[in-house]
Scaffold this active site. Structure first.
Site, PDB file in Angstrom:
ATOM      1  N   TYR A  67      80.242  43.324 -33.874  1.00 27.02           N
ATOM      2  CA  TYR A  67      80.176  44.770 -34.109  1.00 27.02           C
ATOM      3  C   TYR A  67      81.020  45.102 -35.352  1.00 27.02           C
ATOM      4  O   TYR A  67      82.246  45.083 -35.311  1.00 27.02           O
ATOM      5  CB  TYR A  67      80.674  45.572 -32.898  1.00 27.02           C
ATOM      6  CG  TYR A  67      79.902  45.339 -31.617  1.00 27.02           C
ATOM      7  CD1 TYR A  67      78.600  44.834 -31.627  1.00 27.02           C
ATOM      8  CD2 TYR A  67      80.459  45.631 -30.386  1.00 27.02           C
ATOM      9  CE1 TYR A  67      77.897  44.620 -30.465  1.00 27.02           C
ATOM     10  CE2 TYR A  67      79.759  45.425 -29.202  1.00 27.02           C
ATOM     11  CZ  TYR A  67      78.479  44.913 -29.255  1.00 27.02           C
ATOM     12  OH  TYR A  67      77.779  44.695 -28.079  1.00 27.02           O
ATOM     13  N   HIS A 136      77.127  35.947 -26.427  1.00 25.25           N
ATOM     14  CA  HIS A 136      76.345  37.150 -26.750  1.00 25.25           C
ATOM     15  C   HIS A 136      74.848  36.851 -26.796  1.00 25.25           C
ATOM     16  O   HIS A 136      74.028  37.636 -26.331  1.00 25.25           O
ATOM     17  CB  HIS A 136      76.832  37.661 -28.117  1.00 25.25           C
ATOM     18  CG  HIS A 136      76.629  39.122 -28.361  1.00 25.25           C
ATOM     19  ND1 HIS A 136      77.328  39.792 -29.326  1.00 25.25           N
ATOM     20  CD2 HIS A 136      75.821  40.032 -27.795  1.00 25.25           C
ATOM     21  CE1 HIS A 136      76.939  41.063 -29.339  1.00 25.25           C
ATOM     22  NE2 HIS A 136      76.026  41.229 -28.425  1.00 25.25           N
ATOM     23  N   LEU A 217      71.869  54.139 -21.501  1.00 23.47           N
ATOM     24  CA  LEU A 217      71.256  55.401 -21.938  1.00 23.47           C
ATOM     25  C   LEU A 217      70.186  55.144 -22.986  1.00 23.47           C
ATOM     26  O   LEU A 217      69.821  56.053 -23.752  1.00 23.47           O
ATOM     27  CB  LEU A 217      72.342  56.337 -22.499  1.00 23.47           C
ATOM     28  CG  LEU A 217      73.376  56.809 -21.461  1.00 23.47           C
ATOM     29  CD1 LEU A 217      74.537  57.533 -22.130  1.00 23.47           C
ATOM     30  CD2 LEU A 217      72.700  57.718 -20.430  1.00 23.47           C
ATOM     31  N   GLY A 218      69.679  53.907 -23.029  1.00 22.85           N
ATOM     32  CA  GLY A 218      68.630  53.593 -23.999  1.00 22.85           C
ATOM     33  C   GLY A 218      69.073  53.883 -25.422  1.00 22.85           C
ATOM     34  O   GLY A 218      68.290  54.342 -26.244  1.00 22.85           O
ATOM     35  N   GLY A 220      70.957  56.178 -26.365  1.00 23.06           N
ATOM     36  CA  GLY A 220      70.972  57.630 -26.571  1.00 23.06           C
ATOM     37  C   GLY A 220      69.619  58.268 -26.344  1.00 23.06           C
ATOM     38  O   GLY A 220      69.530  59.476 -26.134  1.00 23.06           O
ATOM     39  N   ALA A 225      67.768  63.290 -26.725  1.00 18.98           N
ATOM     40  CA  ALA A 225      68.182  63.763 -28.059  1.00 18.98           C
ATOM     41  C   ALA A 225      67.168  63.459 -29.159  1.00 18.98           C
ATOM     42  O   ALA A 225      67.296  63.969 -30.266  1.00 18.98           O
ATOM     43  CB  ALA A 225      69.529  63.134 -28.425  1.00 18.98           C
TER      44      ALA A 225
HETATM   45  N1  LIG Z   1      75.148  42.532 -25.115  1.00 17.08           N
HETATM   46  C1  LIG Z   1      74.429  43.114 -26.046  1.00 17.08           C
HETATM   47  O1  LIG Z   1      73.574  42.471 -26.687  1.00 17.08           O
HETATM   48  C2  LIG Z   1      74.613  44.567 -26.336  1.00 17.08           C
HETATM   49  C3  LIG Z   1      73.668  45.273 -27.105  1.00 17.08           C
HETATM   50  C4  LIG Z   1      73.879  46.640 -27.319  1.00 17.08           C
HETATM   51  C5  LIG Z   1      74.995  47.277 -26.786  1.00 17.08           C
HETATM   52  N2  LIG Z   1      75.898  46.560 -26.067  1.00 17.08           N
HETATM   53  C6  LIG Z   1      77.088  47.196 -25.466  1.00 17.08           C
HETATM   54  O2  LIG Z   1      76.664  48.296 -24.660  1.00 17.08           O
HETATM   55  C7  LIG Z   1      77.357  49.466 -25.051  1.00 17.08           C
HETATM   56  C8  LIG Z   1      76.514  50.705 -24.801  1.00 17.08           C
HETATM   57  O3  LIG Z   1      75.256  50.589 -25.430  1.00 17.08           O
HETATM   58  P1  LIG Z   1      74.773  51.522 -26.610  1.00 17.08           P
HETATM   59  O4  LIG Z   1      75.945  52.164 -27.234  1.00 17.08           O
HETATM   60  O5  LIG Z   1      73.845  50.708 -27.408  1.00 17.08           O
HETATM   61  O6  LIG Z   1      73.857  52.597 -25.909  1.00 17.08           O
HETATM   62  P2  LIG Z   1      73.994  53.703 -24.781  1.00 17.08           P
HETATM   63  O7  LIG Z   1      75.293  53.639 -24.113  1.00 17.08           O
HETATM   64  O8  LIG Z   1      72.755  53.584 -24.002  1.00 17.08           O
HETATM   65  O9  LIG Z   1      73.892  55.042 -25.660  1.00 17.08           O
HETATM   66  C9  LIG Z   1      74.872  55.412 -26.579  1.00 17.08           C
HETATM   67  C10 LIG Z   1      74.403  56.647 -27.300  1.00 17.08           C
HETATM   68  O10 LIG Z   1      74.247  57.716 -26.358  1.00 17.08           O
HETATM   69  C11 LIG Z   1      74.966  58.860 -26.773  1.00 17.08           C
HETATM   70  N3  LIG Z   1      75.554  59.440 -25.547  1.00 17.08           N
HETATM   71  C12 LIG Z   1      76.406  58.830 -24.703  1.00 17.08           C
HETATM   72  N4  LIG Z   1      76.689  59.631 -23.661  1.00 17.08           N
HETATM   73  C13 LIG Z   1      75.999  60.778 -23.862  1.00 17.08           C
HETATM   74  C14 LIG Z   1      75.871  61.978 -23.136  1.00 17.08           C
HETATM   75  N5  LIG Z   1      76.503  62.171 -21.982  1.00 17.08           N
HETATM   76  N6  LIG Z   1      75.083  62.962 -23.642  1.00 17.08           N
HETATM   77  C15 LIG Z   1      74.415  62.783 -24.812  1.00 17.08           C
HETATM   78  N7  LIG Z   1      74.493  61.656 -25.550  1.00 17.08           N
HETATM   79  C16 LIG Z   1      75.283  60.664 -25.073  1.00 17.08           C
HETATM   80  C17 LIG Z   1      75.997  58.374 -27.748  1.00 17.08           C
HETATM   81  O11 LIG Z   1      76.225  59.342 -28.751  1.00 17.08           O
HETATM   82  P3  LIG Z   1      77.697  59.872 -29.157  1.00 17.08           P
HETATM   83  O12 LIG Z   1      78.488  58.685 -29.554  1.00 17.08           O
HETATM   84  O13 LIG Z   1      77.422  60.801 -30.266  1.00 17.08           O
HETATM   85  O14 LIG Z   1      78.214  60.536 -27.917  1.00 17.08           O
HETATM   86  C18 LIG Z   1      75.354  57.129 -28.355  1.00 17.08           C
HETATM   87  O15 LIG Z   1      74.586  57.483 -29.482  1.00 17.08           O
HETATM   88  C19 LIG Z   1      77.721  49.208 -26.519  1.00 17.08           C
HETATM   89  O16 LIG Z   1      78.801  50.021 -26.919  1.00 17.08           O
HETATM   90  C20 LIG Z   1      78.065  47.749 -26.493  1.00 17.08           C
HETATM   91  O17 LIG Z   1      79.394  47.573 -26.049  1.00 17.08           O
HETATM   92  C21 LIG Z   1      75.716  45.219 -25.823  1.00 17.08           C
END
Ligand SMILES: NC(=O)c1ccc[n+]([C@@H]2O[C@H](COP(=O)([O-])OP(=O)(O)OC[C@H]3O[C@@H](n4cnc5c(N)ncnc54)[C@H](OP(=O)(O)O)[C@@H]3O)[C@@H](O)[C@H]2O)c1
Length: 346
Positions: A67, A136, A217-218, A220, A225
């Site tokens: 990251y 990973h 949350l897919g 976001g 949104a």
């Molecule tokens: N192992 C892997 O290959 C892998 C791949 C991807 C991700 N990850 C991990 O999983 C974590 C989460 O995944 P992700 O960040 O991809 O996606 P996510 O958690 O599904 O979605 C994050 C997005 O949702 C928005 N959001 C969060 N809470 C919200 C709410 N209550 N209302 C409206 N919008 C909201 C955030 O915007 P704002 O920031 O503007 O609030 C951000 O843009 C990552 O941080 C990472 O640590 C792992």
């Protein structure tokens, strides 16, 4: 019905992260987006969001060496130093980082590379030990016995406490577990992304491995949104590259969210909360410990997301959400070749 957002008082409940694993809040925090990937960061707000996680009992903090080419780990280091005993710190190796080419995106599970990667993560995070160390991505060029065997050596050497895998199939999880107990499997799992239910979820449940759904949350999209990311996001936002976020796919996928919006409106909850409640409850169907790791840059959203752990969806509500994943347009990634789904298909 009561509004779960306003019921955010006290800390969320705790669970054991896999059999013999650490005790963590039943929802974790995905830290990737606070400093990379999803647009600009307000540093003060991001740091305040991290503090809010502990106030809410969100203690599993997730990062990875890839990251921001190590910068997300560095961003977390002061927070980790201030709260070392309160958090369970997870990071990952597997995307090969090359100092001379930050855009290189190869995969390596080579034991020599792994040993250099763990030392670099320990240095950037400024810790003596990583609580949960994930592979990973799987590198098919290296037998699992060899790569997981090297990870097990890191446990014996005290550099790492627990082991995890990301984006592996059920068969791969079983093979790895035979080498060393695996504490957590982290893969994408949400109302939109259910390919892990093919084999990984069942294997994790059978082995007592916790499931850590990423992007619950897919990324976001499940908050409602988006209707076309190419118009709504800056060109530097990683999501403009994801097939589900753009053009006709995004417009069709936004329409699929109607049942989520309806349930949210009925309960006085947010659409995000209903999506998080779904993944928590779906895991219970499989008899699985689950700790989703939504990410956000905002304190209010972190508290909102944590409050979703208190929502229990009815059978009727779950039935309304059941058909959605089968109708989603577009893959999870533009290049699916490194995912478990690609290997399941073979
Ligand atoms: N192992 C892997 O290959 C892998 C791949 C991807 C991700 N990850 C991990 O999983 C974590 C989460 O995944 P992700 O960040 O991809 O996606 P996510 O958690 O599904 O979605 C994050 C997005 O949702 C928005 N959001 C969060 N809470 C919200 C709410 N209550 N209302 C409206 N919008 C909201 C955030 O915007 P704002 O920031 O503007 O609030 C951000 O843009 C990552 O941080 C990472 O640590 C792992």
């Amino acid at each position: 019905m009561s509004n779960p957002v306003s019921s955010t008082t006290g800390k969320i409940r705790t669970v054991e992260l896999g059999s013999g694993g650490p005790l963590v809040g039943v929802q974790g925090f995905g830290a990737m987006g606070i400093s990379v990937a999803y647009g600009d960061t307000d540093v003060a707000a991001a740091r305040d969001t991290l503090e809010a996680s502990l106030e809410a009992g969100v203690t599993l903090i997730d990062t990875a060496d890839m990251y921001g080419h190590g910068s997300n780990e560095e961003f977390l280091a002061p927070f980790v130093a201030a709260h070392r005993d309160e958090i369970t710190l997870a990071t990952k190796f597997g995307f090969e980082l090359r100092a001379d080419d930050p855009n290189y995106r190869g995969i390596s599970n080579d034991p020599g590379y792994l040993r250099r990667a763990v030392e670099a993560s320990l240095r950037r995070l400024d810790v003596d030990v990583i609580d949960l160390y994930y592979m990973h991505r799987r590198d098919p060029a290296v037998p699992l016995a060899e790569s997981v065997g090297t990870m097990a050596e890191l446990v014996r050497e005290g550099k790492v406490k627990h082991l995890g895998l990301s984006e592996v199939t059920g068969a791969e999880l079983r093979e790895a577990y035979a080498v060393h107990p695996i504490t957590a499997l982290q893969s994408e799992w949400s109302v939109f992304s259910r390919d892990v239910e093919h084999s990984a979820v069942g294997a994790a449940a059978a082995l007592g491995v916790a499931f850590v759904p990423y992007s619950p949350l897919g990324r976001g999209f499940l908050t409602g949104a988006f209707t076309d990311a190419n118009e709504e996001l800056s060109s530097s936002d990683f999501r403009t590259l994801l097939p589900r976020f753009s053009g006709d796919n995004a417009r069709a996928n936004a329409a699929l969210l109607a049942p989520l919006h309806a349930i949210a409106a009925d309960r006085g909850a947010s659409t995000a909360q209903i999506a998080l409640a779904w993944v928590q409850q779906r895991a219970e169907v499989h008899g699985l410990t689950v700790v989703p790791i939504p990410g956000t840059r905002k304190r209010s959203r972190l508290l909102e997301n944590a409050a979703a752990t208190r929502i229990t969806l009815t059978a009727e509500e779950l039935a309304l959400l059941e058909p959605i994943a089968g109708q989603v347009a577009g893959d999870r990634y533009a290049d699916m070749s490194h995912t478990s789904a690609a290997r399941e298909a073979k």
